[in-house]
Design a protein around this motif. Sequence first.
Motif, PDB file in Angstrom:
ATOM      1  N   PHE A  25       0.808  -1.226   0.000  1.00 41.22           N
ATOM      2  CA  PHE A  25       0.000   0.000   0.000  1.00 41.22           C
ATOM      3  C   PHE A  25       0.839   1.272   0.000  1.00 41.22           C
ATOM      4  O   PHE A  25       0.567   2.191  -0.764  1.00 41.22           O
ATOM      5  CB  PHE A  25      -0.960   0.008   1.194  1.00 41.22           C
ATOM      6  N   VAL A  26       1.830   1.336   0.855  1.00 40.70           N
ATOM      7  CA  VAL A  26       2.595   2.575   1.008  1.00 40.70           C
ATOM      8  C   VAL A  26       3.650   2.701  -0.098  1.00 40.70           C
ATOM      9  O   VAL A  26       3.714   3.713  -0.797  1.00 40.70           O
ATOM     10  CB  VAL A  26       3.238   2.668   2.410  1.00 40.70           C
ATOM     11  N   ASP A  27       4.473   1.655  -0.274  1.00 41.75           N
ATOM     12  CA  ASP A  27       5.558   1.727  -1.263  1.00 41.75           C
ATOM     13  C   ASP A  27       5.043   1.616  -2.698  1.00 41.75           C
ATOM     14  O   ASP A  27       5.356   2.445  -3.545  1.00 41.75           O
ATOM     15  CB  ASP A  27       6.588   0.621  -1.010  1.00 41.75           C
ATOM     16  N   GLU A  28       4.222   0.580  -2.966  1.00 42.69           N
ATOM     17  CA  GLU A  28       3.804   0.316  -4.340  1.00 42.69           C
ATOM     18  C   GLU A  28       2.656   1.208  -4.795  1.00 42.69           C
ATOM     19  O   GLU A  28       2.664   1.731  -5.897  1.00 42.69           O
ATOM     20  CB  GLU A  28       3.401  -1.162  -4.441  1.00 42.69           C
ATOM     21  N   GLN A  29       1.640   1.376  -3.940  1.00 43.50           N
ATOM     22  CA  GLN A  29       0.442   2.114  -4.355  1.00 43.50           C
ATOM     23  C   GLN A  29       0.433   3.554  -3.850  1.00 43.50           C
ATOM     24  O   GLN A  29      -0.533   4.274  -4.068  1.00 43.50           O
ATOM     25  CB  GLN A  29      -0.820   1.368  -3.883  1.00 43.50           C
ATOM     26  N   ASN A  30       1.487   3.954  -3.183  1.00 38.98           N
ATOM     27  CA  ASN A  30       1.633   5.333  -2.708  1.00 38.98           C
ATOM     28  C   ASN A  30       0.513   5.817  -1.798  1.00 38.98           C
ATOM     29  O   ASN A  30       0.139   6.984  -1.837  1.00 38.98           O
ATOM     30  CB  ASN A  30       1.766   6.293  -3.899  1.00 38.98           C
ATOM     31  N   CYS A  31      -0.029   4.925  -0.989  1.00 38.25           N
ATOM     32  CA  CYS A  31      -1.034   5.346  -0.012  1.00 38.25           C
ATOM     33  C   CYS A  31      -0.322   6.115   1.105  1.00 38.25           C
ATOM     34  O   CYS A  31       0.767   5.730   1.522  1.00 38.25           O
ATOM     35  CB  CYS A  31      -1.736   4.141   0.600  1.00 38.25           C
ATOM     36  N   PRO A  32      -0.942   7.185   1.577  1.00 39.52           N
ATOM     37  CA  PRO A  32      -0.336   7.911   2.698  1.00 39.52           C
ATOM     38  C   PRO A  32      -0.262   7.003   3.926  1.00 39.52           C
ATOM     39  O   PRO A  32      -1.259   6.389   4.286  1.00 39.52           O
ATOM     40  CB  PRO A  32      -1.312   9.062   2.948  1.00 39.52           C
ATOM     41  N   PRO A  33       0.923   6.895   4.530  1.00 35.84           N
ATOM     42  CA  PRO A  33       1.068   5.985   5.686  1.00 35.84           C
ATOM     43  C   PRO A  33       0.065   6.265   6.796  1.00 35.84           C
ATOM     44  O   PRO A  33      -0.410   5.341   7.442  1.00 35.84           O
ATOM     45  CB  PRO A  33       2.498   6.256   6.169  1.00 35.84           C
ATOM     46  N   GLU A  34      -0.291   7.532   6.988  1.00 31.69           N
ATOM     47  CA  GLU A  34      -1.206   7.841   8.100  1.00 31.69           C
ATOM     48  C   GLU A  34      -2.614   7.292   7.833  1.00 31.69           C
ATOM     49  O   GLU A  34      -3.383   7.101   8.770  1.00 31.69           O
ATOM     50  CB  GLU A  34      -1.256   9.347   8.381  1.00 31.69           C
ATOM     51  N   LEU A  35      -2.953   7.020   6.563  1.00 31.05           N
ATOM     52  CA  LEU A  35      -4.248   6.400   6.267  1.00 31.05           C
ATOM     53  C   LEU A  35      -4.178   4.882   6.419  1.00 31.05           C
ATOM     54  O   LEU A  35      -5.190   4.214   6.593  1.00 31.05           O
ATOM     55  CB  LEU A  35      -4.689   6.717   4.831  1.00 31.05           C
ATOM     56  N   GLU A  36      -2.985   4.358   6.321  1.00 26.35           N
ATOM     57  CA  GLU A  36      -2.818   2.895   6.331  1.00 26.35           C
ATOM     58  C   GLU A  36      -2.951   2.312   7.736  1.00 26.35           C
ATOM     59  O   GLU A  36      -3.496   1.241   7.919  1.00 26.35           O
ATOM     60  CB  GLU A  36      -1.450   2.536   5.731  1.00 26.35           C
ATOM     61  N   TRP A  37      -2.460   3.009   8.749  1.00 23.04           N
ATOM     62  CA  TRP A  37      -2.419   2.424  10.092  1.00 23.04           C
ATOM     63  C   TRP A  37      -3.551   2.972  10.952  1.00 23.04           C
ATOM     64  O   TRP A  37      -3.421   4.004  11.583  1.00 23.04           O
ATOM     65  CB  TRP A  37      -1.073   2.694  10.753  1.00 23.04           C
ATOM     66  N   GLU A  38      -4.674   2.297  10.946  1.00 25.22           N
ATOM     67  CA  GLU A  38      -5.790   2.687  11.815  1.00 25.22           C
ATOM     68  C   GLU A  38      -6.592   1.433  12.153  1.00 25.22           C
ATOM     69  O   GLU A  38      -6.584   0.467  11.405  1.00 25.22           O
ATOM     70  CB  GLU A  38      -6.673   3.736  11.124  1.00 25.22           C
ATOM     71  N   HIS A  39      -7.264   1.465  13.278  1.00 23.92           N
ATOM     72  CA  HIS A  39      -8.112   0.349  13.733  1.00 23.92           C
ATOM     73  C   HIS A  39      -7.340  -0.958  13.899  1.00 23.92           C
ATOM     74  O   HIS A  39      -7.920  -2.029  13.827  1.00 23.92           O
ATOM     75  CB  HIS A  39      -9.280   0.114  12.755  1.00 23.92           C
ATOM     76  N   GLU A  40      -6.034  -0.891  14.124  1.00 27.56           N
ATOM     77  CA  GLU A  40      -5.257  -2.129  14.215  1.00 27.56           C
ATOM     78  C   GLU A  40      -5.658  -2.954  15.437  1.00 27.56           C
ATOM     79  O   GLU A  40      -5.737  -4.176  15.376  1.00 27.56           O
ATOM     80  CB  GLU A  40      -3.752  -1.834  14.257  1.00 27.56           C
ATOM     81  N   ASP A  41      -5.920  -2.285  16.551  1.00 30.30           N
ATOM     82  CA  ASP A  41      -6.181  -2.999  17.796  1.00 30.30           C
ATOM     83  C   ASP A  41      -7.554  -3.655  17.829  1.00 30.30           C
ATOM     84  O   ASP A  41      -7.759  -4.633  18.537  1.00 30.30           O
ATOM     85  CB  ASP A  41      -6.032  -2.066  18.998  1.00 30.30           C
ATOM     86  N   ASP A  42      -8.514  -3.112  17.066  1.00 35.34           N
ATOM     87  CA  ASP A  42      -9.836  -3.732  17.075  1.00 35.34           C
ATOM     88  C   ASP A  42     -10.067  -4.585  15.829  1.00 35.34           C
ATOM     89  O   ASP A  42     -11.190  -4.867  15.455  1.00 35.34           O
ATOM     90  CB  ASP A  42     -10.953  -2.697  17.282  1.00 35.34           C
ATOM     91  N   SER A  43      -8.987  -5.026  15.196  1.00 35.48           N
ATOM     92  CA  SER A  43      -9.078  -5.883  14.009  1.00 35.48           C
ATOM     93  C   SER A  43      -8.508  -7.267  14.297  1.00 35.48           C
ATOM     94  O   SER A  43      -7.636  -7.426  15.141  1.00 35.48           O
ATOM     95  CB  SER A  43      -8.286  -5.268  12.849  1.00 35.48           C
TER      96      SER A  43
END
Length: 141
Positions: free
Chosen positions: A26-44
């Motif tokens: 997501f971050v390296d290949e698809q250029n997603c902003p890292p801050e959008l990538e890391w959310e809801h980790e604990d409730d997943s």
Amino acid sequence: MEALQVNKVNSKEDLEKVFAVRKTVFVDEQNCPPELEWEHEDDSVHFLALLNNEPCGACRWRKTDNGYKLERFAVLKEHRGKRIGQALVAAALSDLPSDAGYIYLNAQLQAMRTYARFGFIAEGEQFEEAGIQHMKMVKKA
């Protein structure tokens, strides 16, 4: 013959491997902003796909106000086309509670065929998320 397994993550070490796969895709290949990538980790609930014991894919599900959302499906580029995505979808679906009524996901357009094999149907309008076109898909029983 390559050995594929999908495991439910229950260690910090495996969770780090999940994050590494997602960062690559997501971050390296698809250029997603890292801050959008890391959310809801604990409730997943996270899953890690291993090919010959090497991390090759990841996904997760979580309960939302709407129902159960499958998300963050990622397969490393060199392992695409090996049905790893399908194995991840199957693992996530089989792990959901038996009373999971409303199951949905936001699919990148090129992945819609994979989800359709599991009974997901596109709903609503195409939309952009992190600069990538998506469709909401809902699982029909």
